[in-house]
Design an enzyme around this catalytic site. Structure first.
Site, PDB file in Angstrom:
ATOM      1  N   ARG A  34      -8.278  15.486  12.697  1.00  0.00           N
ATOM      2  CA  ARG A  34      -8.003  16.508  11.669  1.00  0.00           C
ATOM      3  C   ARG A  34      -9.204  17.418  11.502  1.00  0.00           C
ATOM      4  O   ARG A  34     -10.350  16.961  11.554  1.00  0.00           O
ATOM      5  CB  ARG A  34      -7.708  15.831  10.316  1.00  0.00           C
ATOM      6  N   ARG A  70       0.862  -1.175   0.000  1.00  0.00           N
ATOM      7  CA  ARG A  70       0.000   0.000   0.000  1.00  0.00           C
ATOM      8  C   ARG A  70       0.901   1.228   0.000  1.00  0.00           C
ATOM      9  O   ARG A  70       1.737   1.398   0.894  1.00  0.00           O
ATOM     10  CB  ARG A  70      -0.874   0.014   1.248  1.00  0.00           C
ATOM     11  N   HIS A  72      -7.376   7.527   0.128  1.00  0.00           N
ATOM     12  CA  HIS A  72      -8.343   6.428   0.371  1.00  0.00           C
ATOM     13  C   HIS A  72      -8.887   5.853  -0.932  1.00  0.00           C
ATOM     14  O   HIS A  72      -9.951   5.221  -0.951  1.00  0.00           O
ATOM     15  CB  HIS A  72      -9.579   6.902   1.170  1.00  0.00           C
TER      16      HIS A  72
END
Ligand code: AMP
Length: 398
Positions: free
Chosen positions: A239, A89, A178
């Site tokens: 965040r 990833r 994502h």
């Protein structure tokens, strides 16, 4: 075919070994505290094993993973030679790596050139890749990028309205993150409703500790909420999501904060945690809200509003909507968030069956659409690791 999927973070290395013929996870685990001690948790089916180990770097952690996978007591393979390919990833593929790629020297070199725009996730991903190349030089390695799903987004949706030179020279633009999750759940939604993905306009809401929302038209991402970094968009665990950028300079001028200090505030001390003052875990925020805590109640409203606004804007951009998808920790588990997000959205055709939403079945695609509603609303469990394994299998078999 056996595929090892690796996800290297700054101090962690997550792994899953897949048997592709049965889509089965043979073993999985996490190395933590790399560079500052070390701890591994390893699972084979229901059996779990953990150990304190010294992990000075990702290479040593990977050696431990391979030895556990091959060990008599906890292993699932006889030797490393049984691993047919490794999928990594990689959060950022920059502008050049527009699709999952077999890892070559030039891919690694390019990833090194984009470290300045990906300072947190780039170095550990590169360290994980290099460790694998050293330990398994003959095994094909594939990089799967979080950003590549957004290679179909048009310039009018990824260029920021700041002097154009910052895009041309410094590559400051919306990248989106994502993507592997949004790609996976959008394909799963098409399967679930039994329609070709090419015929569907959908909005996929990945709501977890980090959250992003993506508009997918005909299987292609056309816009997404995360931007130059995963900071932009929805209110997240720690965040802030989107804010007026002048807040940054104002804080620096009036409080004397450094750039790093402001970044830490917006990245690590904002969002659910910052507003509620309680937790970055939405479950804790809900508990406090139920007890009447004003800031917790406000936090939930801010979160829900930030999601609703993006859904509305993406319906406008796509001129319609066939399906709304909820996924990740909050999206898959928190009925109350799904209900609040879908409340008062009947104008857009979004209406859910509140009973089905409250009594949903976990772990499978689940339809929560109200009978007769124009837009399908589904919970689709994400599986980024499996998506990485599928891409790795495809590229390694070529
Ligand atoms: P993620 O980053 O996808 O793991 O999501 C983390 C967020 O999901 C946290 O805010 C949790 O409150 C929420 N979450 C995760 N698992 C559950 C669960 N089983 N029930 C309710 N909320 C959950």
């Amino acid at each position: 075919m056996k595929i090892l999927v690796l996800n290297a973070g700054s101090s962690s290395l997550k792994y899953q070994l897949f048997l592709m013929e049965s889509s089965e996870v043979l073993a999985k685990g996490t190395c933590e505290r790399i560079g500052a001690g070390g701890f591994i948790t390893h699972k084979r089916g229901d059996e779990a094993y953990s150990e304190e180990v010294d992990f000075p770097n990702h290479g040593v952690a990977l050696e431990k993973v391979l030895s556990l996978l091959c060990s008599k007591e906890y292993g699932v393979i006889g030797s490393v030679k049984e691993i047919d390919a490794v999928g990594h990833r990689v959060a950022h593929g920059g502008e050049k790596l527009k699709e999952s790629s077999l890892i070559t020297e030039s891919v690694v070199k390019y990833l090194e050139t984009i470290v300045p725009i990906n300072p947190l996730h780039g170095p550990p991903a590169i360290a994980g890749i290099k460790a694998c190349l050293a330990l398994m030089p003959d095994v094909p390695q594939v990089a799967v990028f979080d950003t590549s799903f957004y290679s179909t987004v048009e310039d009018s949706r990824f260029v920021y309205a700041i002097p154009y030179e910052f895009y041309e020279n410094d590559k400051i633009r919306r990248y989106g993150f994502h993507g592997t999750s949004h790609r996976y759940v959008s394909a799963e939604l098409a399967k679930a409703v039994g329609k070709p993905i090419e015929d569907l306009k959908m909005i996929t809401c990945h709501l977890g500790n980090g959250s992003s929302i993506t508009a997918v038209d005909g299987g292609k991402a056309i816009d997404t909420s995360m931007g130059f970094t995963p900071q932009e968009g929805v209110v997240m665990g720690t965040r802030s999501g989107s804010i007026d950028p002048t807040v940054v300079t104002y804080l620096m001028k009036t409080k004397g904060y450094t750039a790093q200090e402001v970044e830490d505030i917006l990245n690590k001390k904002s969002g659910l945690l910052g507003v509620s003052g309680i937790s970055n875990d939405l479950r804790n925020v809900f508990s406090a809200a139920e007890e009447g805590n004003y800031r917790a109640q406000l936090t939930i409203k801010l979160l829900v509003n930030s999601i609703k606004k993006l859904i509305g804007s993406y319906v406008a951009e796509m001129n319609g909507l066939d399906a709304l998808v909820f996924t990740a920790g909050i999206g898959e588990n928190q009925s109350n968030v799904r209900e609040m997000v879908c409340e008062n959205m009947s104008y857009l055709g979004i209406e859910i069956d509140t009973d089905r939403n409250a009594n949903f079945t976990r772990g499978i695609p689940f339809n929560i659409t109200k009978d007769g509603a124009k837009v399908q609303v589904w919970i689709i469990p994400t599986n980024e690791e499996y998506m990485i394994a599928i891409d790795t299998q495809r590229l390694a078999s070529k």
